[in-house]
Design an enzyme around this catalytic site. Structure first.
Site, short mmCIF file in Angstrom:
data_model
loop_
_atom_site.label_atom_id
_atom_site.label_comp_id
_atom_site.label_asym_id
_atom_site.label_seq_id
_atom_site.Cartn_x
_atom_site.Cartn_y
_atom_site.Cartn_z
CB ALA A 21 -4.92 4.27 16.28
CG ASN A 22 0.30 3.45 13.25
OD1 ASN A 22 -0.27 2.43 13.70
ND2 ASN A 22 0.95 3.16 12.07
N GLY A 26 -7.50 2.45 11.02
CA GLY A 26 -7.58 2.83 12.51
C GLY A 26 -7.33 4.38 12.51
CB SER A 146 -11.05 -9.24 5.94
OG SER A 146 -10.73 -9.71 4.36
CE1 TYR A 171 -5.48 -10.13 6.30
CE2 TYR A 171 -6.88 -10.78 4.41
CZ TYR A 171 -6.56 -9.67 5.45
OH TYR A 171 -7.21 -8.66 5.65
#
Length: 303
Positions: A21-22, A26, A146, A171
């Site tokens: 969330a930083n 997020g 994604s 990924y």
């Protein structure tokens, strides 16, 4: 009319936990929910990052912002964070599995798992299992995948990339695993009669810290050039966060759907239901990945 943050229902009285969330998606997701009155748990790799996010969001937030240290690359940290949430809050309405790493050189998590598989999939898998009881009866789990999931393959014979590691294949595998988890979890919830919803979303091409971090980690001049040439195709992190916000809050958001941008190629634009990656629909693959994930998490946590 396109769906925007203005369409998010009143979130007062509701509690959301957002991983990563930083920054990027997020941070924008936390901003939108807090502005609509939600109590938002800012789950970040370090308490310092979480406090920085709270400081940035505080002025416009109508709901409480709660910093939480939760490092998805360490399953022990995930367990501690989940216990803290259970002890302090007792309930959740939204779990948004947003955090991720993208295409670094091969690295290992605290438990020795390939980093992308560990952070993007295993950490979120463990977190979801531990917080699921707090989401009853009508919460939602949002799995942020994604477009790379369309190209993913679960390499059961080499999940950790020990024999052959390709950063982008790893990924894509981790992002396909997010989709698989979303569908398998929903099926298991329905079997038990639960009204919790498990929904997948993706941001299209959004400008976040993932791209420069990937370029810096790999030192790839070609990759850096590719991002510069592709820049007109990218949308803002705020726009990229809309599909996961839709999945989290829209009354008509459906389980088993995959929400993403509605523009050409689902690269940018306002949220809509996108085509599900065919590989995610294979029941045998879903069940096998679930079993393997339970085993890896259980071994790490001694359960």
């Amino acid at each position: 009319m396109p769906w925007t943050c203005a369409d998010i229902p009143d979130q007062r009285g509701r509690t959301a936990l957002i991983t990563g969330a930083n920054s990027g998606l997020g941070l924008e997701t936390a901003r939108a929910l807090a502005q609509r009155g939600a109590r938002v748990v800012l789950a970040c790799r370090s308490l310092e990052r979480a406090e920085q996010a709270r400081a940035e969001l505080q002025a416009d937030a109508c709901g409480e912002l709660i910093p939480l240290e939760l490092d998805l690359a360490d399953l022990q940290s995930v367990q501690r964070g989940a216990h803290q949430v259970a002890d302090q809050l007792g309930r959740l309405d939204l779990l948004i599995n947003n955090a991720g790493v993208m295409a670094p050189p091969r690295q290992l998590s605290a438990q020795g798992h390939e980093l992308q598989f560990a952070v993007n999939h295993l950490g979120h898998f463990a977190l979801t299992q531990q917080l699921l009881p707090l989401l009853e009866p009508e919460g939602r789990v949002v799995h942020v995948s994604s477009g790379a999931a369309y190209f993913g393959r679960i390499a059961f014979d080499d999940l950790q990339g020990e024999r052959r590691y390709d950063a982008w294949a790893a990924y894509a595998q981790s992002k396909l695993a997010n989709l698989i988890t979303a569908l398998e979890l929903q099926e298991r919830l329905e079997v038990t009669g639960s009204s919790v919803r498990s929904i997948a979303a993706h941001p299209g091409l959004a400008r976040t810290n993932l791209q420069p971090t990937s370029v810096a980690a790999r030192g790839s001049r070609l990759e850096a050039l590719a991002y510069r040439l592709m820049d007109p195709l990218f949308q803002s992190a705020a726009m990229g966060a809309l599909p996961q916000l839709y999945a989290a809050t829209a009354a008509d958001a459906q389980p088993n759907a995959f929400y993403g941008p509605g523009g050409p190629g689902n690269l940018k634009g306002y949220p809509k239901a996108c085509r599900m990656a065919p590989a995610a629909r294979d029941a045998a693959t879903r069940q096998r990945l679930w079993r393997v994930s339970e085993e890896l998490v259980g071994n790490a946590l001694g359960s």
